[in-house]
Design a protein around this motif. Structure first.
Motif, PDB file in Angstrom:
ATOM      1  N   MET A  17       9.284  -2.875   3.561  1.00 45.88           N
ATOM      2  CA  MET A  17       7.884  -2.588   3.254  1.00 45.88           C
ATOM      3  C   MET A  17       7.645  -1.105   2.958  1.00 45.88           C
ATOM      4  O   MET A  17       6.707  -0.760   2.257  1.00 45.88           O
ATOM      5  N   TRP A  27       9.482  -4.626  -1.093  1.00 47.19           N
ATOM      6  CA  TRP A  27       8.054  -4.905  -1.189  1.00 47.19           C
ATOM      7  C   TRP A  27       7.435  -3.931  -2.176  1.00 47.19           C
ATOM      8  O   TRP A  27       7.654  -2.722  -2.093  1.00 47.19           O
ATOM      9  N   ASP A  31       2.557  -6.340  -3.350  1.00 46.00           N
ATOM     10  CA  ASP A  31       2.944  -7.241  -2.256  1.00 46.00           C
ATOM     11  C   ASP A  31       2.262  -6.804  -0.955  1.00 46.00           C
ATOM     12  O   ASP A  31       1.727  -7.633  -0.216  1.00 46.00           O
ATOM     13  N   LEU A  32       2.306  -5.504  -0.683  1.00 48.46           N
ATOM     14  CA  LEU A  32       1.675  -4.981   0.530  1.00 48.46           C
ATOM     15  C   LEU A  32       0.167  -5.212   0.507  1.00 48.46           C
ATOM     16  O   LEU A  32      -0.422  -5.630   1.507  1.00 48.46           O
ATOM     17  N   LEU A 115       4.200 -13.328   0.556  1.00 52.84           N
ATOM     18  CA  LEU A 115       5.399 -12.508   0.751  1.00 52.84           C
ATOM     19  C   LEU A 115       6.136 -12.389  -0.572  1.00 52.84           C
ATOM     20  O   LEU A 115       6.046 -13.283  -1.415  1.00 52.84           O
ATOM     21  N   PRO A 116       6.936 -11.327  -0.737  1.00 50.84           N
ATOM     22  CA  PRO A 116       7.784 -11.282  -1.933  1.00 50.84           C
ATOM     23  C   PRO A 116       8.785 -12.436  -1.894  1.00 50.84           C
ATOM     24  O   PRO A 116       9.201 -12.872  -0.818  1.00 50.84           O
TER      25      PRO A 116
END
Length: 137
Positions: A17, A27, A31-32, A115-116
């Motif tokens: 992340m 990430w 995505d975050l 989520l990725p």
């Protein structure tokens, strides 16, 4: 009834992340953003429904400390948990809901966090809280 909903993770997830190289997918900022929006929407909905007691994301596991004692009872503080440990607590909600079905409904919504592709999706643990306002045994 009060419940603790626990979200799990690993140090490698926090690394991914933050843009550090891991064996899993990286990430992206989008995505975050999607993850934070999803979790924020859950928090907002729980607060509006009067079901939210507390919710927190935890700092990465590498910032945690383990506290034990030596044979004389003096505290011994070490770094941990370690990278090779299994999943650790990454965040939680304390909720106060009418019944266990509502608690699992909220946990299922948390589990559906975007989520990725290829990122691990850990189970969300639903644990009754005993005591005043908690579940009876």
């Amino acid at each position: 009834m009060k419940y603790l909903l626990m979200v799990l993770g690993k140090q490698s997830d926090y690394d991914a992340m933050s843009g550090k190289r891991t064996d899993g997918p990286a990430w992206t900022p989008s995505d975050l953003k999607a993850m934070f929006e999803h979790m924020g929407a859950i928090n907002n909905d729980l607060a509006e429904a009067g079901e939210l007691v507390d919710a927190q994301g935890l700092a990465e596991p590498s910032q945690a400390k383990l506290v034990t004692a030596d044979q004389d009872g003096r505290p011994v503080v070490t770094d941990g948990p370690y990278g090779e440990s299994k999943e650790v607590l990454a965040g939680y909600w304390v909720i106060d809901v009418e019944n266990p079905d509502r608690a699992t409904e909220i946990a299922a919504r948390a589990y559906a966090c975007p989520l990725p592709e290829g990122a691990p999706n850990y189970p969300v643990i639903v644990h009754p809280i005993q005591g005043p306002g908690g579940c009876e045994m």
